[in-house]
Design a protein around this motif. Structure first.
Motif, PDB file in Angstrom:
ATOM      1  N   LEU A  70       0.137  -6.881   6.920  1.00 52.58           N
ATOM      2  CA  LEU A  70      -1.137  -6.086   7.384  1.00 52.58           C
ATOM      3  C   LEU A  70      -0.614  -4.942   8.398  1.00 52.58           C
ATOM      4  N   THR A  71       0.148  -5.297   9.233  1.00 51.89           N
ATOM      5  CA  THR A  71       0.967  -4.394  10.283  1.00 51.89           C
ATOM      6  C   THR A  71       1.838  -3.355   9.536  1.00 51.89           C
ATOM      7  N   LEU A 209      -4.541   4.121  -1.176  1.00 53.21           N
ATOM      8  CA  LEU A 209      -3.383   3.949  -1.966  1.00 53.21           C
ATOM      9  C   LEU A 209      -2.030   3.916  -1.300  1.00 53.21           C
ATOM     10  N   VAL A 210      -1.976   4.473  -0.185  1.00 54.27           N
ATOM     11  CA  VAL A 210      -0.783   4.378   0.683  1.00 54.27           C
ATOM     12  C   VAL A 210      -0.605   2.924   0.947  1.00 54.27           C
ATOM     13  N   PHE A 211      -1.721   2.291   1.613  1.00 54.20           N
ATOM     14  CA  PHE A 211      -1.784   0.903   2.162  1.00 54.20           C
ATOM     15  C   PHE A 211      -1.337  -0.032   1.125  1.00 54.20           C
ATOM     16  N   ALA A 212      -1.886   0.085  -0.165  1.00 55.36           N
ATOM     17  CA  ALA A 212      -1.629  -0.760  -1.358  1.00 55.36           C
ATOM     18  C   ALA A 212      -0.031  -0.427  -1.723  1.00 55.36           C
ATOM     19  N   LEU A 213       0.403   0.725  -1.799  1.00 56.80           N
ATOM     20  CA  LEU A 213       1.834   1.053  -2.050  1.00 56.80           C
ATOM     21  C   LEU A 213       2.924   0.406  -1.043  1.00 56.80           C
ATOM     22  N   ALA A 214       2.391   0.536   0.281  1.00 54.34           N
ATOM     23  CA  ALA A 214       3.161  -0.112   1.177  1.00 54.34           C
ATOM     24  C   ALA A 214       3.235  -1.561   1.273  1.00 54.34           C
ATOM     25  N   ILE A 215       2.138  -2.358   1.181  1.00 56.04           N
ATOM     26  CA  ILE A 215       2.135  -3.630   0.953  1.00 56.04           C
ATOM     27  C   ILE A 215       2.858  -4.333  -0.077  1.00 56.04           C
ATOM     28  N   LEU A 261      -5.144  -8.652  -1.484  1.00 59.36           N
ATOM     29  CA  LEU A 261      -4.976  -7.715  -0.481  1.00 59.36           C
ATOM     30  C   LEU A 261      -5.300  -6.162  -1.235  1.00 59.36           C
ATOM     31  N   SER A 262      -4.109  -6.178  -2.235  1.00 62.18           N
ATOM     32  CA  SER A 262      -4.290  -5.098  -3.049  1.00 62.18           C
ATOM     33  C   SER A 262      -5.361  -4.766  -3.927  1.00 62.18           C
ATOM     34  N   LEU A 263      -6.291  -5.518  -4.183  1.00 69.03           N
ATOM     35  CA  LEU A 263      -7.321  -5.388  -5.086  1.00 69.03           C
ATOM     36  C   LEU A 263      -8.521  -4.853  -4.328  1.00 69.03           C
ATOM     37  N   VAL A 264      -8.409  -5.327  -2.911  1.00 70.54           N
ATOM     38  CA  VAL A 264      -9.618  -4.848  -2.008  1.00 70.54           C
ATOM     39  C   VAL A 264      -9.398  -3.337  -1.586  1.00 70.54           C
ATOM     40  N   PRO A 403       1.155  -5.988  -7.806  1.00 71.63           N
ATOM     41  CA  PRO A 403       2.467  -5.566  -7.302  1.00 71.63           C
ATOM     42  C   PRO A 403       3.361  -6.399  -8.001  1.00 71.63           C
ATOM     43  N   GLY A 404       4.866  -5.457  -8.095  1.00 66.96           N
ATOM     44  CA  GLY A 404       5.887  -5.764  -9.048  1.00 66.96           C
ATOM     45  C   GLY A 404       6.284  -7.276  -8.968  1.00 66.96           C
TER      46      GLY A 404
END
Length: 564
Positions: A70-71, A209-215, A261-264, A403-404
């Motif tokens: 999350l950080t 979208l950035v948050f999802a890609l980052a995590i 987390l990604s789905l949220v 995620p991959g």
């Protein structure tokens, strides 16, 4: 009767899409869920359900991994705001010098895989790296830290915010802000109270979208985080399936947490895009005239140039400098530069040429499979009739929230079961299935948008003339969406050819891909060979799609105007 024919034709393609998506997407995800519930699933036992869940949740490392994830995600969001928002506002409202040049340069980070860009940053900023050799400045402590990781990932992902926000503000126009100024608001107040709120849906959606890609990103945390003990959920999953003792139930539980987390983030993004749209109802076109920057022209241009250099120029220069260096210890000296690494790659040293051929072949196969399945799925969803359309659409979009690394875990759990008589595991087919699962949403989105623009009258006329349902799809509908479909397939090819995490986790024994070759060379200390392969991969996977698009436009003319 005509209704039955139509429903039957769509139903057949729907069944084909449903079965294919179940094998590629649903089965791996189901096995992740089952493994999380039944720890002894690999032994064919459903005993002691949820026993491992309690131990994993009680493990203090889980809270640490989740907190770090999350950080990182929130930090990258803030970094993208700091970099992308000012540039987007300037691009949308003012006449920025060389604006189109900056747009092209800001697209390049999408073409450079994050793990390759990160390796370039490591070579530049590490102790005795290129920066210290040229300037004497050592930024190694900054690089190997959480702020350094956030900065690097922000420079890779800020174009998501830049393009979304700049285009949204351009669509909103300046009229509403000008009205606020007429009523006495200062320019800054008019922007923050009128223009920015109207553009907020695009900004919020791009940040999620950035948050999802980052995590979900594996390469940067694995390359940098391991240097200073910063572990996230993605690297925690990889450790559980690659380090002894193997912990498949733990990996499955962490995978479900990461998916959650990604789905949220994905659902919030969909809600924002669907729930807050602004339309002009005056009937008049928006004013698109942009204002001059005046005295701010030089500092704004300098800011664009600085970001373009950091996001695009520096990683590429570091990659090329390393590829041309005979030895890393020799430094940036003319006597240490040459084409030796390129000669070794094309001489197939370490299986380099075979890795290149494997990845390009898998990229082509993935583009064809994902493109064909995406077209069939989109046709069944958009033009079909029946209750299964929603389920099919959700199944097609599920990989967007996977995620991959989660896809790779699902492939291992689903296709490595001892009771399977035949399995694609430990064959090149497992990579093809994994790539297709990860990238399938792209052709589905492109084809769905294209099918929605086609009226039902063409299909109805063809069926009245006696055409069978599959003939209608093949001879009429598919050619009409082909430009958009080819665009998505070229994107799939570019990404699949250099995909990292699935290549590392599920590649069969003895088979090397571009990403695997680069990663292994860095681990073994052959940095020059790894960066040479990186440079070749960037050139090939960027130029091949661009050349194909240009050739198709030239050959087919107006029929391929959808290619962009």
């Amino acid at each position: 009767m005509r209704r039955d024919m139509k429903t039957g034709g769509h139903g057949l393609l729907g069944w084909v899409a449903g079965i294919s998506l179940s094998v590629i997407v649903l089965v791996p995800f189901v096995f992740i869920v089952l493994q999380a519930i039944f720890p002894d699933l690999g032994r064919g036992s459903f005993a002691a359900p949820l026993v491992h869940l309690g131990r994993t949740v009680a493990d203090p490392r889980l809270l640490h991994l989740t907190g770090n994830t999350l950080t990182l995600g929130l930090g990258v969001m803030l970094g993208c705001v700091a970099i992308g928002v000012p540039l987007a506002v300037a691009r949308a409202l003012f006449r920025v010098p060389f604006a189109l040049v900056w747009d092209v340069l800001f697209l390049v980070p999408f073409m450079i895989p994050p793990y390759i860009a990160t390796l370039g940053w490591i070579l530049s900023m590490q102790p005795r790296g290129y920066l210290q050799q040229l300037t004497g400045i050592n930024l190694g402590p900054l690089l190997f830290s959480v702020p350094g990781m956030v900065l690097i990932m922000s420079l890779n992902l800020f174009p998501v915010v830049y393009f979304a926000l700049s285009r949204t503000i351009e669509a909103v126009g300046t009229r509403y802000g000008d009205v606020g100024r007429v009523f006495g608001a200062r320019p800054v107040r008019a922007f923050f109270r009128v223009t920015l709120p109207l553009a907020m849906p695009g900004l919020a959606a791009s940040l999620l979208l950035v948050f999802a890609l980052a995590i979900e990103e594996y390469g940067t945390p694995a390359a940098l985080g391991s240097r200073f003990g910063f572990q996230v959920l993605v690297t925690g999953i990889e450790n559980r399936i690659s380090d002894w003792p193997i912990d498949l139930p733990g990996a499955a539980i962490l995978s479900l947490l990461l998916v959650g987390l990604s789905l949220v983030a994905f659902l919030i993004q969909r809600r924002i895009l669907a729930g807050r749209n602004y339309d002009t109802v005056s009937g008049k076109p928006q004013a698109r005239e942009k204002r001059a920057l005046g005295a701010l022209a030089l500092p704004v241009t300098a800011a664009f140039a600085l970001v373009a250099f950091l996001a695009t120029g520096l990683p590429i220069l570091a990659i090329l400098a390393t590829a041309l260096s005979k030895t890393i210890s020799g430094g940036l000296k003319p006597s240490n530069l040459g084409l030796q690494n390129f000669v070794e790659v094309f001489a197939n040293t370490g299986g380099a040429l075979q890795a290149l051929v494997n990845s390009l072949s898998l990229g082509i196969a993935t583009a064809l499979l994902a493109g064909g399945l995406g077209a069939i799925t989109a046709y069944a969803v958009v033009k079909g009739h029946g209750r299964g359309r929603l389920a099919l659409d959700m199944l097609a979009m599920l990989p967007s929230a996977l995620p991959g690394v989660v896809v790779a875990v699902g492939m291992i759990l689903a296709w490595n079961q001892p009771w399977l008589p035949v399995t694609p595991y430990n064959t090149p087919l497992i990579l093809l299935i994994a790539y297709c699962c990860i990238l399938l949403p792209q052709p589905v989105r492109y084809a769905s948008a294209a099918f929605q623009q086609i009226g039902d009258n063409l299909e109805a006329a063809a069926r009245v003339a006696g055409a069978r349902p599959f003939t209608v799809f093949r001879r009429i509908m598919l050619p009409l969406v082909l430009p958009s479909l080819i665009t998505s397939m070229l994107l799939v090819f570019a990404v699949a050819s250099r995909e990292l995490v699935a290549s590392l986790l599920v590649a069969p024994v003895g088979m090397m891909t571009i990403a695997g070759f680069i990663w292994r060379q860095f681990e073994q200390g052959s940095v020059g060979l790894g960066m040479t392969m990186s440079f070749i991969a960037i050139v090939l996977t960027t130029l091949i799609p661009m050349l194909l698009i240009a050739a198709l436009r030239r050959i087919a003319g107006g029929r391929f105007t959808g290619l962009h």
